[in-house]
Scaffold this motif. Structure first.
Motif, short mmCIF file in Angstrom:
data_model
loop_
_atom_site.label_atom_id
_atom_site.label_comp_id
_atom_site.label_asym_id
_atom_site.label_seq_id
_atom_site.Cartn_x
_atom_site.Cartn_y
_atom_site.Cartn_z
N ARG A 160 30.38 4.03 38.77
CA ARG A 160 31.16 3.74 37.57
C ARG A 160 30.45 4.37 36.37
N LYS A 161 31.25 4.96 35.52
CA LYS A 161 30.70 5.56 34.30
C LYS A 161 31.28 4.84 33.09
N SER A 162 30.41 4.57 32.14
CA SER A 162 30.89 4.07 30.85
C SER A 162 30.35 5.02 29.78
N ASN A 163 31.24 5.42 28.92
CA ASN A 163 30.87 6.42 27.91
C ASN A 163 30.50 5.77 26.59
N MET A 164 29.54 6.37 25.92
CA MET A 164 29.21 5.99 24.56
C MET A 164 28.97 7.28 23.77
N TYR A 165 29.16 7.17 22.48
CA TYR A 165 28.99 8.34 21.61
C TYR A 165 27.84 8.10 20.66
N MET A 166 27.02 9.11 20.49
CA MET A 166 25.91 9.07 19.55
C MET A 166 26.09 10.18 18.54
N LEU A 167 25.64 9.94 17.34
CA LEU A 167 25.60 10.98 16.32
C LEU A 167 24.14 11.38 16.19
N VAL A 168 23.86 12.65 16.49
CA VAL A 168 22.48 13.14 16.52
C VAL A 168 22.36 14.30 15.54
N GLN A 169 21.31 14.28 14.76
CA GLN A 169 21.09 15.35 13.79
C GLN A 169 20.32 16.49 14.46
N ALA A 170 20.76 17.72 14.21
CA ALA A 170 20.12 18.90 14.79
C ALA A 170 20.58 20.14 14.03
N ASN A 171 19.99 21.28 14.39
CA ASN A 171 20.38 22.55 13.76
C ASN A 171 21.37 23.35 14.58
N ASP A 172 21.41 23.09 15.90
CA ASP A 172 22.36 23.77 16.78
C ASP A 172 22.61 22.89 18.00
N VAL A 173 23.51 23.33 18.88
CA VAL A 173 23.90 22.53 20.03
C VAL A 173 22.72 22.31 20.98
N ARG A 174 21.93 23.33 21.20
CA ARG A 174 20.78 23.20 22.09
C ARG A 174 19.81 22.14 21.58
N GLU A 175 19.52 22.17 20.29
CA GLU A 175 18.63 21.18 19.69
C GLU A 175 19.26 19.79 19.75
#
Length: 182
Positions: free
Chosen positions: A94-109
């Motif tokens: 079973r998967k439960s999703n959550m969303y985080m807001l993360v600060q970075a300079n690009d997608v890789r970071e």
């Protein structure tokens, strides 16, 4: 006490490098306990940044479980994290999703920062998606040492709004001890 994040859209007129003006509507996040407080807080925060008139066009509860700022980063990314649990009865994953807001300079970071945030997680997880967020800035209720004081003030305000305790306290099912007997 977990934070409730409100996404507030602010419409204002901005002067660009050429001297021309254009109207922008930008989303911001504020930590608040109600829509009313979110409106008050975004008005206070934006008044410090925008000298001209501005208008709050929308306020809604944001679906971020956590917000993670990082130094030397200038953009916000929305990381979808799937927590994986096994149902022993059915034998299914079973998967439960959550969303985080993360600060970075690009997608890789942003990916690396999400991994860093999740490093102490006991269970299994995957990161199926990371995308740049339109969020311009985040205004937490408090930072660092102010957190305990602020939480205590919020708790005391809630406690003060509740009715006072009765004069008698139940000591046992059949016995009462009143304030006068003490």
């Amino acid at each position: 006490m977990s934070a409730i994040w409100y996404e507030c859209k602010v419409k204002y007129r901005k002067t660009d490098e050429t001297g021309g003006q254009k109207v922008l509507t930008e989303p911001y996040l504020v930590d608040a306990v109600s829509y009313t407080e979110a409106e008050k807080r975004i008005n206070e925060e934006m008044a410090a940044y925008i000298s001209e008139e501005f208008k709050i066009t929308n306020i809604k509860v944001a679906n971020y479980a956590e917000i993670h700022p990082f130094e030397n980063a200038d953009r916000w990314f929305k990381s979808k994290v799937s927590l994986i649990a096994y149902d022993e009865e059915s034998g299914k994953e079973r998967k439960s999703n959550m969303y985080m807001l993360v600060q970075a300079n690009d997608v890789r970071e942003a990916y690396d920062n999400t991994i860093h945030v999740m490093k102490n997680t006991m269970g299994e997880y995957s990161i199926p998606a990371i995308s740049e967020s339109p969020i311009m800035d985040v205004f937490p209720y408090f930072s660092g040492e102010e957190e305990e004081t602020e939480m205590l003030e919020r708790f005391n305000a809630l406690k003060a709004s509740k009715p006072a305790k009765p004069d008698a306290e139940i000591v046992d099912h059949m016995e009462f001890e009143t304030a006068e007997e003490e």
